[in-house]
Enzyme design. Structure first.
Site, PDB file in Angstrom:
ATOM      1  N   GLU A 409       1.088  -0.663  -0.132  1.00  0.00           N
ATOM      2  CA  GLU A 409      -0.287   0.080  -0.242  1.00  0.00           C
ATOM      3  C   GLU A 409       0.774   1.383  -0.134  1.00  0.00           C
ATOM      4  OE1 GLU A 409      -3.179  -0.731   2.958  1.00  0.00           O
ATOM      5  OE2 GLU A 409      -4.412  -1.758   1.423  1.00  0.00           O
ATOM      6  N   GLU A 479      -4.530  -9.758  -0.390  1.00  0.00           N
ATOM      7  CA  GLU A 479      -5.374 -10.497   1.598  1.00  0.00           C
ATOM      8  C   GLU A 479      -6.755 -10.695   0.710  1.00  0.00           C
ATOM      9  OE1 GLU A 479      -4.410  -6.944   3.511  1.00  0.00           O
ATOM     10  OE2 GLU A 479      -2.404  -6.679   3.025  1.00  0.00           O
TER      11      GLU A 479
END
Ligand code: GAL
Length: 960
Positions: A409, A479
């Site tokens: 991220e 994820e």
């Protein structure tokens, strides 16, 4: 303005270049772990540096344990944030209030410390920035918290009274690169070691060990900056460094982690190596190892211990790997930084595929939208490259590491591209992962997080569009299935997709463990519990294990969903089909068993199932079972089949069950309908069979001798789960808040009518929230045959219901003395419509306290699925009440009420009262994963619709 070193974007000064982690050297080493002298100052610039001078007297200082975090040792407090930086964003500047820990450690060299050669001082992890001195001489400084840093110190050492001084700043420019979703925990949290480096010792070495699956051979070449020899006695290999050799070998896979002991000898050092031969490639758009595509059944693992934070001991690391293996997990993404290097040794040894992620996240910039993101700013690129190099150089010799990940991220930027280019150049034999760049220009796999089932299916079918290069790539969910609180829901449906479409190569559940810190008042603390602001609450507790590593129901569910053997049963032909779902291994490590259970385990017969051990990956076999024994009248026969470990392994005991299934052989016999008796007056009450009712309200007061503490009523509320509540940023409908807004947590029950007819007592109610014109009309029809009391509930909705219900059923209160439950149905653990694959129909019993799932933030939990009957007794063989469902129901029993559960913020808020609250539910809403991912799948919603369901109550006597 010239910035001090801790705010400077540079990765550090004075250190040695990164190199391979090496656990097996015969060179001397000295651990500097243990008790260190410690002083905490509130700012980075305030305290003077005299403490680092030779001869400084720190006798008055406190002590901390290294490895450790000072905030977990009574100095300051931990702080939790997810994406938001806990300080003003003005890179690379950090606050003046910058807790700074000065550490001192004195040591003598062991008497046999070699006089020749040189020495290196190694730090395996310090958060977030350190400056180091030895014997008063400054060595340098570094950033990169979960990365190793070394200094040459040989010239400074003396036989006795050496002093290492380390100044650690909680905040530094490096903090901008470490915005991972976790506690901020400063300190020297990994080992500190002094390493002797003999003359002629290896500096850096790189083991290349590939496997040719067509030839069955391995090729080994160990490059080393100091020439030497490499021997592998078992393979008869003895070659010079830098020279390749090809020999027949058994390959390394996570399923069969075959390692060969080898020795790298240089003139000054012998290093024990463990070599695993395997070839990772992108072949035909798929991630392959040794020529075969694999399916990640993975988890994201942060390093976490409830007492020690990220300072993990070896036993805890081993416990993690063993628990993962025991739950059929085959892969780990080291979210979001390289783990302690010993963890990767364990992955090599016990067998896990690893995506090794660089210590890098700049998430907090993405919400700001004003630019400044270090990954797209050339001034920061040296720091980024330094992190990439420290990751790859340290971990490059692990066969378990098959993919490098740039970080998490960070968005996109030139710095990330530079990292990717450097890694590809340095290690072309592994694949690259990065999720944050939708163009996928630098990665070998299209990776996403939390994509919903429908989108994953489109990707599986290749209908996802996007850039051409991306469409050629395999897909992984780096994820998914956010395991926060109760859940995750929908695992089965994801796995079905992974198994259906080749392009979908599996995923990594978020995440392994709840980061709840042990706390005297709260049990386990989460964000905000230390008074810190801003914080992100219990979003830090989203693991498959509770903080103490007890598996949560989510882990058991996942274990079942990803089990390496699939069973199907055909009751007509009496056959079981067995499919090998391993990617590489045959079934020779497993033994199989069938069991017929007649009304539970007390009457069971079983025998071995002769599955051919050589059954290969993807292959199936059909086996005829013996005839089931004739079913006793009114009994129900189930078939359980299981596969268990039959050869000693290094990760579990013999007989550990890796796969199992539960099938109905005969249907559940019909429940007799209790009718015939008439309601009759009895003092101020009305009696019907064993039931006593309030004449005016029609409320049930007692069943036989058992006086109810709360009469049965229609109930729709549940203490919302984290997934019901949803993450604030979720654009979708989040039902937790909508339900509360509607008032489903405070439904009013209006009594409309009590009618005592010939064969029944009928009570009509209207159940509705204040201020709304929505309602559920409920007709309760009580009948009895004299022995049993039957309640039939008919529900008719009124108004325009735009939301599903949390649950639909009745709840009643029994005296707390009836605190022991028996049931026939799903168990032993909880299940909801889209969770609980591990739940298996049998007879179960435990005390009511033990039926609670202790989520760190209390919420709805503990429902047992498909329950035919349940009993609540005074003790296992005591007297009590029996409830038979028609149809089967969701059974929940609690020592506290839903209202108490809903109001609780921590486990310690829940204290058993004088009532056992019993929920008999006809329906439960699914769980989903909306605390970060998609909500409940349509088939698992509990829509508002007319419904009818019945329960029969009897008393049960004490067993003699
Ligand atoms: C992801 C992130 C993780 C964690 C997770 C939610 O976006 O990569 O670090 O924050 O969401 O728990």
């Amino acid at each position: 303005m010239e910035l001090p070193y801790h705010e400077d974007v540079s990765p550090g000064t004075g250190g040695l270049p990164p190199r391979a982690w090496c656990a097996g050297s015969d060179a001397a080493s000295l651990s500097l772990n243990g008790s260190w002298r410690f002083r905490l100052s509130p700012g980075a610039c305030g305290p003077d540096e005299s403490f680092a001078a030779d001869g400084f007297d720190a006798a008055a200082w406190d002590e901390v344990v290294v490895p450790g975090h000072w905030v977990l040792q009574g100095h300051g407090a931990p702080h939790y944030t997810n994406q938001q930086y806990p300080f003003p964003v003005d890179p690379p500047r950090v606050p003046t209030e910058n807790p700074t820990g000065d550490h001192l450690r004195c040591f003598d060299l062991p008497a046999d410390w070699p006089a020749d050669g040189t020495a290196v001082l190694r730090f395996d992890g310090v958060e977030s920035c350190a400056r180091v001195w030895l014997n008063g001489t400054p060595l340098g400084d570094f950033k990169g918290s979960r990365l190793p840093h070394e200094f040459a110190v040989g010239h400074l050492l003396r036989p006795v009274d050496n002093v290492v001084a380390v100044r650690v700043h909680q905040w530094s420019s490096g903090s901008y690169l470490e915005d991972q979703d976790q506690w901020w925990l400063p300190g020297i949290f990994r080992d500190v070691t002094l390493l002797h480096r003999p003359a002629g010792a290896a500096g850096d070495f790189f083991t290349h060990a590939s496997y040719d699956h067509e030839e069955g051979t391995g090729t080994l070449r160990v490059d080393c900056d100091v020439p030497g020899r490499v021997t592998v006695p078992e393979l008869g290999v003895d070659v010079a460094t830098g020279e390749g050799v090809t020999v027949p070998v058994e390959p390394w896979t996570a399923e069969r982690p075959r390692l060969y002991d080898a020795v790298l000898s240089t003139p000054g050092e012998r290093i024990a190596l463990r070599v695993g031969f395997r070839t990772v490639a992108l072949t035909g758009g798929l991630i392959t190892v040794n020529g075969r595509p694999l399916l990640f059944r993975g988890v994201n693992r942060h390093e976490f211990h409830p007492d020690h934070g990220r300072a993990l001991d070896l036993a805890t690391m081993r416990a993690d790997v063993m628990l993962m293996k025991q739950h059929n997990i085959n892969a780990v993404r080291t979210a979001h930084y390289p783990p302690h290097p010993a963890f990767l040794d364990l992955c090599d040894e016990l067998g896990l595929w690893v995506i090794d992620e660089c210590d890098l996240e700049t998430h907090g910039f993405m919400a700001l939208g004003r630019g400044g993101n270090p990954v797209d700013d050339d001034r920061w690129t040296p720091a980024l490259l330094d992190r990439a190099a420290r990751t790859v150089e340290r971990d490059k010799n692990h066969p378990s590491v098959i993919v490098w990940s740039l970080g998490n991220e960070c968005g996109t930027g030139r710095g990330l591209r530079a990292m990717a280019a450097w890694i590809r150049e340095r290690d072309p034999d592994r694949l690259l992962h990065y999720e944050g760049d939708p163009s996928c220009q630098d990665t070998d796999m299209y990776s996403r997080m939390y994509a919903d089932h429908a989108e994953v299916e489109r990707i599986g079918r290749g209908e996802d569009g996007g850039p051409e290069e991306r469409r050629r790539l395999p897909f992984v969910l780096c994820e998914y299935a956010h395991a926060m609180g109760n859940g995750p829901g929908g695992l089965r449906e994801y796995q079905d997709l992974f198994e259906r479409y080749d392009r979908l190569q599996g995923g990594f559940v978020w995440e392994w463990i709840d980061h709840g810190l042990r706390h005297p008042e709260f049990g386990y603390a989460y964000g905000g519990d230390f008074g810190e602001r801003p914080h992100d609450g219990n979003f830090v507790c989203d693991g498959l294990c509770f903080p103490d590593r007890t598996p949560s129901p989510g882990l058991l569910d996942y274990m079942q969903v990803i089990q390496p053997v699939r069973f199907t049963y055909d009751p007509v032909s009496g056959t079981v089909s067995v499919t090998n779902l391993y990617d590489f291994a045959d079934l020779s490590e497993l033994a199989f068993e069938w069991t017929y259970l007649m009304d539970g385990p007390d009457r069971a017969v079983s025998g071995p199932l002769d599955v051919p051990p050589e059954l290969g990956p993807g292959e199936s076999v059909e086996l005829k079972l013996p005839e089931p024994p004739p079913a006793a009248r009114g009994a129900e026969t189930r078939l359980h089949v299981s596969a268990m470990i039959c050869e000693e392994t290094n990760w579990t005991a013999l007989d550990h069950v890796v796969a199992r299934a539960d099938f109905a052989v005969t249907p559940r016999p019909p429940v007799p309908v209790a009718t015939g008796a008439r309601p009759r007056p009895c003092g101020y009450d009305l009696a019907l069979g064993p039931g006593r009712f309030d004449v005016r309200t029609g409320e049930l007061r007692a069943i036989g001798d058992v006086t109810l503490r709360a009469a049965p009523r229609l109930d729709v509320w549940r203490a919302t789960t984290d997934n019901d509540d949803g993450a604030p940023w979720q654009p979708d409908t989040r039902y937790g808040p909508l339900w509360r807004d509607l008032g489903l947590d405070r439904m009013q029950h209006r009594l409309d009518d009590v009618e005592s007819g010939d064969g029944a007592l009928t009570v009509r109610t209207r159940v509705a929230p204040a201020a709304r014109d929505l309602a559920l009309r409920a007709v309760h029809r009580w009948t009895s045959d004299g022995e049993a009391l039957r309640l039939t509930v008919s529900v008719t909705p009124e108004g325009d219901w735009q939301v599903p219900l949390p649950r639909l059923g009745i709840r009643l209160g029994l005296p707390a003395a009836l605190g022991y439950a028996h049931w026939f149905g799903g168990g032993p653990g909880e299940a909801y419509p889209d969770t609980g694959s591990a739940s298996c129909v049998s007879r179960w019993h435990r005390d009511v306290g033990g039926m609670q799932t202790p989520y760190v933030r209390p919420q709805e939990n503990g429902a047992r699925a498909d329950v035919r009957w349940a009993e609540l007794r005074t003790r296992s063989d005591g007297e009590g009440v029996r409830i038979v469902g028609d149809p089967a129901f969701w059974f929940t029993a609690r020592p506290w009420s839903t209202e108490q559960l809903d109001a609780a913020a921590h486990r310690t808020d829940l204290v058993p009262g004088d009532t056992v609250w019993v929920h008999l539910d006809h329906g439960q809403r699914g769980i989903g994963t909306q605390s970060c991912g998609p909500g409940v799948l349509p088939q698992h919603e509990l829509r508002v619709a007319p419904a009818e369901f019945a329960f029969t109550f009897t008393t049960v006597a004490r067993e003699r």
